[in-house]
Scaffold this motif. Sequence first.
Motif, PDB file in Angstrom:
ATOM      1  N   HIS A  34     -14.473  -2.793   1.671  1.00 16.62           N
ATOM      2  CA  HIS A  34     -13.112  -2.247   1.529  1.00 16.62           C
ATOM      3  C   HIS A  34     -12.578  -1.962   2.937  1.00 16.62           C
ATOM      4  N   PHE A  35     -12.157  -3.009   3.620  1.00 10.01           N
ATOM      5  CA  PHE A  35     -11.470  -2.984   4.924  1.00 10.01           C
ATOM      6  C   PHE A  35     -12.361  -2.685   6.130  1.00 10.01           C
ATOM      7  N   GLU A  70      -4.980   7.424   4.421  1.00  9.02           N
ATOM      8  CA  GLU A  70      -4.240   6.212   4.096  1.00  9.02           C
ATOM      9  C   GLU A  70      -4.070   5.331   5.352  1.00  9.02           C
ATOM     10  N   TRP A  71      -5.199   4.933   5.945  1.00  4.73           N
ATOM     11  CA  TRP A  71      -5.226   3.970   7.038  1.00  4.73           C
ATOM     12  C   TRP A  71      -4.213   4.338   8.132  1.00  4.73           C
ATOM     13  N   TYR A 125       1.168  -2.409  -6.793  1.00  2.76           N
ATOM     14  CA  TYR A 125       1.928  -1.214  -6.406  1.00  2.76           C
ATOM     15  C   TYR A 125       3.435  -1.425  -6.579  1.00  2.76           C
ATOM     16  N   PHE A 182      -1.328   9.846  -2.462  1.00  2.50           N
ATOM     17  CA  PHE A 182      -1.470   9.033  -3.681  1.00  2.50           C
ATOM     18  C   PHE A 182      -2.279   9.733  -4.775  1.00  2.50           C
ATOM     19  N   TRP A 203      -4.945   4.613  -8.318  1.00  5.71           N
ATOM     20  CA  TRP A 203      -5.166   4.945  -6.905  1.00  5.71           C
ATOM     21  C   TRP A 203      -4.354   6.193  -6.607  1.00  5.71           C
ATOM     22  N   GLU A 220      -6.344  -1.259  -8.919  1.00  5.09           N
ATOM     23  CA  GLU A 220      -5.561  -0.200  -8.264  1.00  5.09           C
ATOM     24  C   GLU A 220      -4.123  -0.236  -8.774  1.00  5.09           C
ATOM     25  N   ASN A 272     -12.240  -5.970  -1.302  1.00  9.67           N
ATOM     26  CA  ASN A 272     -10.939  -5.406  -1.631  1.00  9.67           C
ATOM     27  C   ASN A 272      -9.843  -6.054  -0.783  1.00  9.67           C
ATOM     28  N   GLU A 273      -8.856  -6.606  -1.441  1.00 10.36           N
ATOM     29  CA  GLU A 273      -7.619  -7.074  -0.813  1.00 10.36           C
ATOM     30  C   GLU A 273      -7.848  -7.909   0.449  1.00 10.36           C
ATOM     31  N   GLN A 324     -12.065   6.099   3.333  1.00  8.32           N
ATOM     32  CA  GLN A 324     -10.949   6.993   3.014  1.00  8.32           C
ATOM     33  C   GLN A 324     -11.420   8.314   2.421  1.00  8.32           C
ATOM     34  N   TYR A 382       7.444   2.897   1.047  1.00  7.26           N
ATOM     35  CA  TYR A 382       6.199   2.154   0.781  1.00  7.26           C
ATOM     36  C   TYR A 382       6.495   0.952  -0.113  1.00  7.26           C
ATOM     37  N   ASN A 430      -4.604  -5.400  -8.007  1.00  7.91           N
ATOM     38  CA  ASN A 430      -4.067  -4.194  -7.361  1.00  7.91           C
ATOM     39  C   ASN A 430      -2.560  -4.370  -7.319  1.00  7.91           C
TER      40      ASN A 430
HETATM   41  O1  IFM Z   1      -5.141   3.107   0.253  1.00 13.33           O
HETATM   42  C1  IFM Z   1      -4.943   1.770  -0.036  1.00 13.33           C
HETATM   43  C2  IFM Z   1      -6.253   1.116  -0.424  1.00 13.33           C
HETATM   44  O2  IFM Z   1      -7.220   1.262   0.545  1.00 13.33           O
HETATM   45  C3  IFM Z   1      -6.031  -0.368  -0.664  1.00 13.33           C
HETATM   46  N1  IFM Z   1      -4.943  -0.610  -1.558  1.00 13.33           N
HETATM   47  C4  IFM Z   1      -3.689   0.094  -1.346  1.00 13.33           C
HETATM   48  C5  IFM Z   1      -3.971   1.584  -1.183  1.00 13.33           C
HETATM   49  C6  IFM Z   1      -2.656   2.340  -0.978  1.00 13.33           C
HETATM   50  O3  IFM Z   1      -1.939   1.816   0.108  1.00 13.33           O
END
Ligand code: IFM
Length: 451
Positions: free
Chosen positions: A120-121, A392-393, A284, A401, A385, A347, A164-165, A23, A321, A282
């Motif tokens: 991370h992804f 943002e993917w 949100y 963000f 974050w 995050e 990550n996640e 990112q 979101y 993390n």
């Molecule tokens: O940008 C992402 C991040 O890569 C992983 N957690 C959520 C963020 C916001 O959507």
Amino acid sequence: MTHTSILRFPDGFLWGAATAAHQNEGGNRNNQWAAWEQQPGRIHNGAVAGAATDWWNLETAAADFDRAAELGLNSLRLSVEWSRIEPEQGVFDQTALRKYTEMIGLLRARGIEPMVTLHHFTDPLWLTDLGAWENSRVEGYFTRFVARVVEALGDQVTLWCTINEPLVYAYLGYLGGYFPPGVNDPRRAFNVLRRMLLAHGRAYRTIHRLQGNARVGLAHNVRVFLPGDPARAADRYAVALLDRIANRNVYDAITRGRLNPPLGLGQQVTHLIDACDYIGVNYYSPGRAAFDPARPGQFFTRQFLSPKAELSDITPNGEAYGEIDPHGLYLALTQAAAYGKPLYITENGVPDHDDDVRPRFIATHLAETWRAIRDGADVRGFYHWTLVDNFEWAAAWSLRFGLFDFDRETQTRTPRTSAAVYSRIAQANGVPVNLLEQVAPGYGSGLDAGS
Ligand code: IFM
């Protein structure tokens, strides 16, 4: 509570921002996301990560690290890109490792403690070709890569985040089709998640073998579920079920070593027992859930946004979101704390292009963090974050963000009001009550802050 009082955080608390290689770095072409970005229709407006925020250029990274230091941040979470370090299977690029050593050195030189995420992804394309996290050998591949990184960076890094996640990687890639490889198959999704958790356990052991004082965890995207109708038993059941699948299964795996359905049959995996020094939260937004007999594929549950809730910016699929709910962070922290481990908020943030919500978002989420600490949660750090708007993917550049606005054309960064708010909090090692009152009038009433 007086206006000179402060919601004070523990000494040594880490105030950070979270980022990720793909990112931010720019120029990553050898991973599955770069390939996915080339496929028509996958990314909003056909955008690509491209130069991103240009961190692979260390001068740009250093300038952003200066910005973080000027805000008073004492930590930064960043990830290393597997496809740079191991561009071909078994071939390790010393130049890339050296560059990460330099990058981390730039943080250290500014008094910023790095938290390094190892996955991370993104996966290198050679791993994608081998079936990525569906390949039974992935644990070994990941562990070998992790060992190389720890050997190279271990002089400067002791705080590690393995993955990550994992849930987002597995479910958006293999259940929603929103992330690569765009599959929709629950059996494959659970298999991928199970392998990621197993690989986390192996990585945990490997890092500790190489570094006695390492602190290792993973970053879990916590979904706090709220019942659509709290008076309806079936909705409460939906919430309990989703909470088990989305949260408790992950915590049970990395603390007790248990793989509960649908990840396993409740068997205990030795190398996963007590396989974390902290839990990374993390958070949100919360999720609303209702029982829905028409949805067997979703465990007879339906998730939705409450029309009454305050919502964040809209994603390209036309939905917000998420809901904005600071108390959800309190719930997330107290639930995770019950597993007996220290916590980092790895995050927390909000897409908010005009920054009219973020100042309040930051202050209220930190007020809830303070409350959780007061009630016994051992929270050691907070990572907003993110520092500068980044890729943002699938939503590409449409969701913002950052504490700093980012102009892609000119690579210009402009601090937002929220940067000043977060800076005041970080520098005070707590949330000044007058600041909370200013950005979220009334929120602090009822909090027993002391002075
Ligand atoms: O940008 C992402 C991040 O890569 C992983 N957690 C959520 C963020 C916001 O959507």
